[in-house]
Design a protein around this motif. Sequence first.
Motif, short mmCIF file in Angstrom:
data_model
loop_
_atom_site.label_atom_id
_atom_site.label_comp_id
_atom_site.label_asym_id
_atom_site.label_seq_id
_atom_site.Cartn_x
_atom_site.Cartn_y
_atom_site.Cartn_z
N LEU A 1 0.83 -1.20 0.00
CA LEU A 1 0.00 0.00 0.00
C LEU A 1 0.87 1.25 0.00
O LEU A 1 0.72 2.12 -0.84
CB LEU A 1 -0.93 -0.01 1.20
CG LEU A 1 -1.99 -1.10 1.16
CD1 LEU A 1 -2.71 -1.22 2.49
CD2 LEU A 1 -2.97 -0.81 0.06
N SER A 2 1.76 1.36 0.96
CA SER A 2 2.69 2.49 1.02
C SER A 2 3.77 2.16 2.04
O SER A 2 3.48 1.58 3.09
CB SER A 2 1.97 3.78 1.43
OG SER A 2 1.41 3.65 2.72
N GLY A 3 4.99 2.51 1.73
CA GLY A 3 6.10 2.24 2.64
C GLY A 3 6.14 0.80 3.08
O GLY A 3 6.18 -0.11 2.27
N SER A 4 6.08 0.58 4.38
CA SER A 4 6.14 -0.78 4.91
C SER A 4 4.74 -1.35 5.18
O SER A 4 4.60 -2.39 5.79
CB SER A 4 6.97 -0.81 6.20
OG SER A 4 6.32 -0.02 7.19
N LYS B 1 2.84 -13.45 6.24
CA LYS B 1 4.18 -13.01 6.65
C LYS B 1 4.15 -11.55 7.10
O LYS B 1 4.99 -11.12 7.88
CB LYS B 1 5.17 -13.17 5.50
CG LYS B 1 5.39 -14.61 5.08
CD LYS B 1 6.18 -15.32 6.12
CE LYS B 1 6.66 -16.66 5.63
NZ LYS B 1 7.52 -17.32 6.57
N ASP B 2 3.19 -10.80 6.56
CA ASP B 2 3.04 -9.40 6.93
C ASP B 2 1.59 -9.01 6.65
O ASP B 2 0.95 -9.57 5.76
CB ASP B 2 3.98 -8.52 6.10
CG ASP B 2 4.30 -7.20 6.78
OD1 ASP B 2 3.70 -6.89 7.84
OD2 ASP B 2 5.16 -6.46 6.26
N ALA B 3 1.06 -8.07 7.41
CA ALA B 3 -0.31 -7.60 7.25
C ALA B 3 -0.33 -6.08 7.31
O ALA B 3 0.50 -5.48 8.00
CB ALA B 3 -1.20 -8.18 8.35
N GLU C 1 -1.69 -2.22 8.23
CA GLU C 1 -2.29 -1.58 9.41
C GLU C 1 -3.80 -1.58 9.26
O GLU C 1 -4.28 -1.45 8.15
CB GLU C 1 -1.76 -0.15 9.56
CG GLU C 1 -0.29 -0.05 9.87
CD GLU C 1 0.11 -0.64 11.21
OE1 GLU C 1 -0.77 -0.89 12.07
OE2 GLU C 1 1.30 -0.88 11.40
N PRO C 2 -4.56 -1.74 10.28
CA PRO C 2 -4.23 -1.80 11.69
C PRO C 2 -3.94 -3.23 12.19
O PRO C 2 -3.85 -3.45 13.39
CB PRO C 2 -5.49 -1.27 12.36
CG PRO C 2 -6.60 -1.74 11.47
CD PRO C 2 -6.02 -1.71 10.08
N PHE C 3 -3.81 -4.19 11.28
CA PHE C 3 -3.62 -5.59 11.66
C PHE C 3 -2.15 -6.01 11.76
O PHE C 3 -1.87 -7.14 12.09
CB PHE C 3 -4.31 -6.52 10.66
CG PHE C 3 -5.77 -6.24 10.46
CD1 PHE C 3 -6.63 -6.08 11.54
CD2 PHE C 3 -6.30 -6.16 9.19
CE1 PHE C 3 -7.98 -5.85 11.35
CE2 PHE C 3 -7.65 -5.93 9.00
CZ PHE C 3 -8.49 -5.77 10.07
N LYS C 4 -1.24 -5.13 11.42
CA LYS C 4 0.17 -5.49 11.26
C LYS C 4 0.73 -6.32 12.42
O LYS C 4 1.23 -7.41 12.23
CB LYS C 4 1.01 -4.23 11.06
CG LYS C 4 2.41 -4.52 10.64
CD LYS C 4 3.10 -3.22 10.25
CE LYS C 4 4.36 -3.45 9.51
NZ LYS C 4 4.20 -3.94 8.16
N SER C 5 0.64 -5.82 13.62
CA SER C 5 1.25 -6.54 14.75
C SER C 5 0.41 -7.74 15.21
O SER C 5 0.94 -8.71 15.72
CB SER C 5 1.47 -5.58 15.92
OG SER C 5 0.24 -5.05 16.36
N VAL C 6 -0.89 -7.70 14.97
CA VAL C 6 -1.78 -8.76 15.44
C VAL C 6 -1.74 -10.00 14.54
O VAL C 6 -1.74 -11.13 15.03
CB VAL C 6 -3.24 -8.23 15.52
CG1 VAL C 6 -4.19 -9.32 15.95
CG2 VAL C 6 -3.32 -7.05 16.46
N LEU C 7 -1.72 -9.81 13.22
CA LEU C 7 -1.89 -10.93 12.29
C LEU C 7 -0.61 -11.49 11.70
O LEU C 7 -0.66 -12.51 10.99
CB LEU C 7 -2.83 -10.54 11.15
CG LEU C 7 -4.27 -10.28 11.56
CD1 LEU C 7 -5.11 -9.92 10.35
CD2 LEU C 7 -4.86 -11.47 12.29
#
Length: 148
Positions: free
Chosen positions: A90-93, A125-127, A129-135
């Motif tokens: 989407l953008s950046g990381s 492997k990555d999700a 935001e807002p799910f990044k740290s949770v998923l």
Amino acid sequence: MRKILPLCTLALLFALSGQAVAGANTAQLDCTGSHAGQVLTLVGSIPASIVEVDLKLSYRGQTIRLVSPRAETSESTDFRHGIFRLEAALSGSNRLQLQAKPKSIKYRGSMGRGKLNASFGAILKDAPEPFKSVLKGAELSCIYAYEI
């Protein structure tokens, strides 16, 4: 005087036009799972040979939609060799990265023949935001369907 195209030229033009039509198709991805006792889904259209995406990631009553051209995608698919990776940035990381567990892939058909169905276990492997740290690291069961 009319010119007649040689038969091999016509065959080549027909073959190339068939590839263009085949390339215009997307595949359907339907992934489900649960994480921390909550239902997790990732469903929608993904690139089969073009770079367009329309995916919905849903978790805990929230849905994020990843749509072209806002989400730039790349996909690496070779079911015969146990490879399926999808990335939508989407953008950046802020991105979604889904990777199949190689030994879990089962498939029938081929893209070259115009129809392929696959099922596999996958890991986020990555999700975004807002799910990044949770998923991150969540496991899903996926079905991939492609047909011209």
